[in-house]
Every structure is written in structure tokens, then in C-alpha cells.
Design an enzyme around this catalytic site. Structure first.
Site, PDB file in Angstrom:
ATOM      1  N   GLY A  47       0.956  -0.988  -0.108  1.00 22.97           N
ATOM      2  CA  GLY A  47       0.269   0.011   0.211  1.00 22.97           C
ATOM      3  C   GLY A  47       0.855   1.068  -0.096  1.00 22.97           C
ATOM      4  N   PHE A  52      -0.866   7.000   4.142  1.00 26.54           N
ATOM      5  CA  PHE A  52       0.749   6.850   5.374  1.00 26.54           C
ATOM      6  C   PHE A  52       1.444   5.474   4.699  1.00 26.54           C
ATOM      7  CE2 PHE A  52      -2.271   7.989   7.673  1.00 26.54           C
ATOM      8  CZ  PHE A  52      -2.017   9.013   8.954  1.00 26.54           C
ATOM      9  N   ALA A 111      -2.732  -6.722  -4.519  1.00 22.85           N
ATOM     10  CA  ALA A 111      -1.754  -7.283  -3.459  1.00 22.85           C
ATOM     11  C   ALA A 111      -3.039  -8.228  -2.309  1.00 22.85           C
ATOM     12  CB  ALA A 111      -1.668  -6.141  -2.268  1.00 22.85           C
ATOM     13  N   LEU A 138      -2.940  -0.984   3.537  1.00 27.49           N
ATOM     14  CA  LEU A 138      -3.937  -1.291   2.200  1.00 27.49           C
ATOM     15  C   LEU A 138      -4.769  -0.637   2.523  1.00 27.49           C
ATOM     16  CD1 LEU A 138      -3.633  -5.079   1.294  1.00 27.49           C
ATOM     17  CD2 LEU A 138      -2.428  -2.419  -0.096  1.00 27.49           C
ATOM     18  N   TYR A 234     -17.592   4.502  12.529  1.00 25.12           N
ATOM     19  CA  TYR A 234     -16.324   3.950  12.566  1.00 25.12           C
ATOM     20  C   TYR A 234     -15.706   3.379  13.787  1.00 25.12           C
ATOM     21  CZ  TYR A 234     -11.560   3.958  11.232  1.00 25.12           C
ATOM     22  OH  TYR A 234      -9.915   3.467  10.234  1.00 25.12           O
TER      23      TYR A 234
HETATM   24  P1  NAI Z   1      -4.755   5.548   1.385  1.00 24.81           P
HETATM   25  O1  NAI Z   1      -6.169   5.354  -0.142  1.00 24.81           O
HETATM   26  O2  NAI Z   1      -4.230   6.777   0.629  1.00 24.81           O
HETATM   27  O3  NAI Z   1      -3.923   4.285  -0.107  1.00 24.81           O
HETATM   28  C1  NAI Z   1      -4.172   2.930   0.149  1.00 24.81           C
HETATM   29  C2  NAI Z   1      -2.703   2.612  -0.506  1.00 24.81           C
HETATM   30  O4  NAI Z   1      -3.248   0.770  -0.922  1.00 24.81           O
HETATM   31  C3  NAI Z   1      -2.768   3.017  -1.577  1.00 24.81           C
HETATM   32  O5  NAI Z   1      -1.455   2.383  -2.420  1.00 24.81           O
HETATM   33  C4  NAI Z   1      -3.337   1.661  -2.765  1.00 24.81           C
HETATM   34  O6  NAI Z   1      -2.855   2.007  -4.025  1.00 24.81           O
HETATM   35  C5  NAI Z   1      -3.129   0.556  -1.996  1.00 24.81           C
HETATM   36  N1  NAI Z   1      -4.490  -0.823  -2.636  1.00 24.81           N
HETATM   37  C6  NAI Z   1      -6.124  -0.277  -2.252  1.00 24.81           C
HETATM   38  N2  NAI Z   1      -6.218  -1.445  -2.351  1.00 24.81           N
HETATM   39  C7  NAI Z   1      -4.695  -2.289  -3.106  1.00 24.81           C
HETATM   40  C8  NAI Z   1      -4.830  -3.606  -3.730  1.00 24.81           C
HETATM   41  N3  NAI Z   1      -6.056  -4.457  -3.864  1.00 24.81           N
HETATM   42  N4  NAI Z   1      -3.645  -4.177  -3.762  1.00 24.81           N
HETATM   43  C9  NAI Z   1      -2.643  -3.707  -3.819  1.00 24.81           C
HETATM   44  N5  NAI Z   1      -2.952  -2.161  -3.304  1.00 24.81           N
HETATM   45  C10 NAI Z   1      -3.776  -1.609  -3.177  1.00 24.81           C
HETATM   46  O7  NAI Z   1      -5.000   5.388   2.567  1.00 24.81           O
HETATM   47  P2  NAI Z   1      -4.796   5.479   3.549  1.00 24.81           P
HETATM   48  O8  NAI Z   1      -5.906   6.576   4.102  1.00 24.81           O
HETATM   49  O9  NAI Z   1      -3.469   5.820   3.426  1.00 24.81           O
HETATM   50  O10 NAI Z   1      -4.595   4.027   4.705  1.00 24.81           O
HETATM   51  C11 NAI Z   1      -3.560   3.222   4.819  1.00 24.81           C
HETATM   52  C12 NAI Z   1      -4.273   2.393   6.461  1.00 24.81           C
HETATM   53  O11 NAI Z   1      -4.591   3.661   7.298  1.00 24.81           O
HETATM   54  C13 NAI Z   1      -5.582   2.217   6.195  1.00 24.81           C
HETATM   55  O12 NAI Z   1      -5.349   1.045   7.275  1.00 24.81           O
HETATM   56  C14 NAI Z   1      -6.051   2.912   7.260  1.00 24.81           C
HETATM   57  O13 NAI Z   1      -7.507   2.588   8.072  1.00 24.81           O
HETATM   58  C15 NAI Z   1      -5.700   3.480   7.895  1.00 24.81           C
HETATM   59  N6  NAI Z   1      -5.651   4.835   8.665  1.00 24.81           N
HETATM   60  C16 NAI Z   1      -6.279   6.469   8.017  1.00 24.81           C
HETATM   61  C17 NAI Z   1      -5.992   6.990   8.592  1.00 24.81           C
HETATM   62  C18 NAI Z   1      -6.443   8.388   7.387  1.00 24.81           C
HETATM   63  O14 NAI Z   1      -7.312   9.159   8.086  1.00 24.81           O
HETATM   64  N7  NAI Z   1      -6.569   8.440   6.418  1.00 24.81           N
HETATM   65  C19 NAI Z   1      -6.520   6.893  10.044  1.00 24.81           C
HETATM   66  C20 NAI Z   1      -5.563   6.435  10.419  1.00 24.81           C
HETATM   67  C21 NAI Z   1      -5.355   5.250  10.197  1.00 24.81           C
HETATM   68 NA    NA Z   2      -1.101   3.511   2.637  1.00 25.20          NA
END
Ligand code: NAI
Ligand code: NA
Length: 395
Positions: A47, A52, A111, A138, A234
């Protein structure tokens, strides 16, 4: 071509390669400005292209001179049609990592599949031998299960009863009341299947079976808790059930990793504008108030500041400072009592008329566009750009 933002609801259909590159450069510069981190040297980020995960890859590479392999699911451009931001981010990341003499290769695909896991296993065998840090970041609405081929969809719903609260359309600033119906049928199980810990464990099993985890290897996945106002949708909702499962999986993986003196953690991160969080009702209103307060307090952080702190103070800083459930907490500044109390007050009063003033609506909107490489300082959006930017390691 000249590329402009084109939005539909919570998504932006276009993205800008120069803006995405500038975002990556800004993150690299931030990490360099904070000095070296004595961290992992061979890092797999699952991811890795946005949010992040991208920040983790940049922090490893430019904070600790790490070799990185990044996995993500992104669209390359086609003639006249821009690629997805993660594609441009990764192209920029690799370019700058290679210029700095750092190993960086990327794999674009699902992934969750056995095929992509196998590709990564082979790449690690060929190029790195082993890895000493695996970041699992992810965020996906769907997962095709690798054993059965069955496709699962995650939903963002409360459990048990209808949830009614305020939300904002951050494009228009309109505050309205929204009611979300509770989960039904297999909503909870399906969301856990997509966003819970099963795939994380599958990754770790695949790596450890092939002896690709170095002595003392660590793995970290990201979670979220958040405030009272978003709890029904949430943390106590379907996605929260998935996060509970993810957090429980950390202990299972940690058991498995004892054999190599490794460990597995969940880090609870701050709420940020990312593609994933923009799609969750109520959260954008909360974030716009949160940003206002944290900017006023001087404690505001974005993805890169969060991950820099995670690495330098917690993971490699000698003080994990785990909570009562064994989690790393870099949401500490968000969750401070004064901050939450201030938001709760503003929440009651927030309307379409006053939100631009009492909340950071502009900050939210700007950050949303920034995700796609738009409204980035220093970028000339009138200039002709080549949309066909390639990721160097992907043929
Ligand atoms: P994002 O949407 O920016 O990044 C997701 C990543 O996963 C991207 O690189 C995307 O290409 C990849 N991805 C998605 N489906 C995929 C697949 N099937 N195969 C390969 N790669 C795949 O998400 P974000 O916000 O960075 O979230 C990442 C983690 O952090 C999650 O677990 C989220 O719950 C957690 N998180 C997010 C917060 C927020 O406010 N955005 C706060 C705290 C935790
Ligand atoms: Na990410």
C-alpha cells in the site's frame, strides 16, 4: 496536455504528474530536514503509493537509506488520460530514490492475490535476500479472496441502529444531517474480510515460509480510533470491527515472529485527508474542525510528519509507549482531551454558514486536491505536461 481537476463526489478523476512529484519532493525534503533515523534497511511497503504507505516508504528511504519495495494498485496513464495519483507518486519516488543511489522497485497489482505475493517473494529473493521491516498500509473497498475467488465488499455502516449526525460536503461547504442505516446480512463479516488482518497474516506467512524475514524483523499495520462523534460509524461500526480484527492479528503475527525475535505492531494514526477517509460520512466535518484546532495549537501533522514521528520516536526511538491494548499511538495529539473538548463544542454549532470560519474547510479542500497533485504550491498548472510518466522499475 493541460490537466485540470475533474471531480465526481468523493473522487477526483484526474491527477497531475508535476503536482504529485512536488508532493513527493516536499515529503522527501521534510524527512531529510529531520535528520537520519537508525531504522530498517530493507523495507517492504504494502500500500506504498499514497497516504501513510507512501509516507512510510519515503521515511524509510530518505530517513534510513533503506532499499524499498513498494506494492500498490494503480492505473498508469493512457494517451490523453492521466494515471492515478499513486502511479505518479511512485514514478516520482523512484526517480528521486534512484538519484540518491537508493534501491527502489515497485509492483503494481492486487496485493490480496497469491500472484502478487509470489512476485514480491521472488523479487526479495533475487534482490534483497531478506527484509527487516514490513509496513502494511492497504485501504481498499473490495477484496477478491485468493483461496475461493469470492469478491467481498467492505461497507461503512453502524452496527445495530441507525446513526444520525452532521456531515459536510467539503466541495460546497454545505453542512447537513445524514442518517446511515445499520449493517445487515454479512456486512460485518465482509468488511472484516476486506479490511481485517487476514491478508496481513497471509503476507507474513508467505514471507516467513520462504525465510525472507531477517532476524528481528518488524511488521506494522495502521489503525484508527477517533472521537466520540464518529464512533457509531467508525470504531463501533463495520470498519471498527475490521480494525479490531487487524489489531488482534498483530498478536498472532507477533507469536509467529518470536522464532526470529521479530515483532508485529499496530500503530493508531491520526485522522487525515486521504482518498479513503474522504469517503466516510461525518469524518470530513470532524477533520475540518480537528485541523482548525490543531493548526491553532501548532500540533497539526500530515502523513509524513506522523510517520516521521512513528519511526524516530517509537519504532526506532527506543520508546514504543504502547497503550493498554498493546498499540502504538501516534494519534496522541489528536486525542488530547483539550483538543477533543474543543471539537465537541464546535460540533454543536457547526452550520453551512459558519463552518468556513470555525472549521478549516479550505484546508480540507486544499488537501483533498493535493492528493491528486492539484493546488500544490510552486506548480505551474498552465504548463503543458507529459501525462505518460512511467515508473522506472515497471516495464
Ligand atoms: P490510501 O488510500 O491513501 O492508500 C492505500 C494504498 O493501498 C494505496 O497505495 C493503494 O494503491 C493501495 N491499495 C489499495 N488496494 C490495493 C490492492 N488490492 N492491492 C494493492 N494495493 C492496494 O489510504 P490511507 O489513508 O493511507 O490508509 C492506509 C491505512 O491507514 C489504512 O489501514 C487506514 O485505515 C489507516 N488509517 C488511515 C487514516 C486516515 O485518516 N486516512 C487514519 C488512521 C489510519
Ligand atoms: Na497508504
Amino acid at each position: 496536455m493541460i490537466i485540470e481537476p475533474r471531480t465526481r463526489g468523493f473522487i477526483c478523476l484526474t491527477s497531475h504528474p508535476t503536482g504529485c512529484e512536488q508532493n513527493v519532493i516536499n515529503q522527501i525534503e521534510y524527512i531529510k530536514s529531520k535528520g537520519k533515523i537508525d531504522g530498517a534497511k530493507k523495507v517492504l511497503v504494502i500500500g506504498a503509493s499514497t497516504g501513510f504507505g507512501l509516507a512510510s516508504r519515503i521515511t524509510s528511504a530518505f530517513g534510513s537509506d533503506a532499499a524499498t519495495i513498494g506494492v500498490f494498485f494503480d492505473k498508469p496513464a493512457t494517451e490523453g488520460r492521466p494515471g492515478s495519483p499513486g502511479y505518479y507518486n511512485t514514478a516520482a519516488f523512484e526517480k528521486h530514490a534512484h538519484q540518491a543511489g537508493l534501491y527502489a522497485k515497485s509492483i503494481n497489482g492486487d496485493a490480496f492475490s497469491n500472484e502478487i505475493k509470489e512476485e514480491v517473494v521472488n523479487l526479495i529473493k533475487e534482490d534483497l535476500g531478506q527484509v527487516d521491516l514490513v509496513i502494511y498500509s492497504l485501504a481498499s473497498p473490495v477484496r477478491k479472496h485468493p483461496n475461493t475467488g469470492k469478491r467481498f465488499k467492505s461497507v461503512l455502516k453502524p452496527i445495530g441502529e441507525v446513526f444520525t449526525n452532521k456531515t459536510v460536503d467539503f466541495h460546497t461547504g454545505k453542512v447537513s444531517e445524514i442518517s446511515i442505516n445499520p449493517a445487515e446480512g454479512e456486512d460485518v463479516e465482509n468488511t472484516v474480510t476486506v479490511m481485517g488482518g487476514e491478508d496481513w497474516k497471509m503476507w507474513m506467512d508467505a514471507l516467513s515460509k520462504e525465510n525472507l524475514l531477517a532476524e528481528g524483523a518488524t511488521t506494522v499495520a495502521y489503525s484508527y480510533i477517533g472521537p466520540e462523534v464518529t464512533k457509531p460509524v467508525y470504531r463501533n461500526g463495520t470498519i471498527g470491527a475490521a480494525k479490531d480484527h487487524l489489531e488482534a492479528t498483530a498478536f498472532t503475527i507477533a507469536e509467529d515472529l518470536k522464532a526470529i525475535n521479530g515483532n508485529a505492531y499496530v500503530s493508531v494514526n491520526k485522522a487525515l485527508v486521504t482518498q479513503a477517509s474522504s469517503a466516510i460520512p461525518v469524518i470530513p466535518l470532524y477533520i475540518s474542525l480537528l485541523f482548525k484546532i490543531m493548526k491553532e495549537n501548532g500540533t497539526h501533522e500530515g502523513c509524513i510528519e506522523q510517520i516521521q514521528r512513528l519511526y524516530s520516536e517509537r519504532l526506532f526511538g527506543g520508546d514504543l509507549d504502547l497503550d493498554e491494548k498493546g498499540r502504538i499511538r501516534i494519534d496522541d495529539l489528536e486525542m488530547k482531551e483539550e483538543v477533543q473538548a474543543a471539537i465537541a463544542e464546535l460540533w454543536k454549532d457547526a452550520t453551512s454558514e459558519n463552518l468556513a470560519e470555525i472549521g478549516d474547510l479550505k484546508g480540507y479542500s486544499d488537501e483533498f486536491f493535493n492528493l491528486f497533485g492539484f493546488k500544490v504550491d510552486g506548480v505551474d498548472y498552465d504548463a503543458d505536461v507529459n501525462e505518460m510518466v512511467q515508473i522506472p522499475s515497471i516495464k
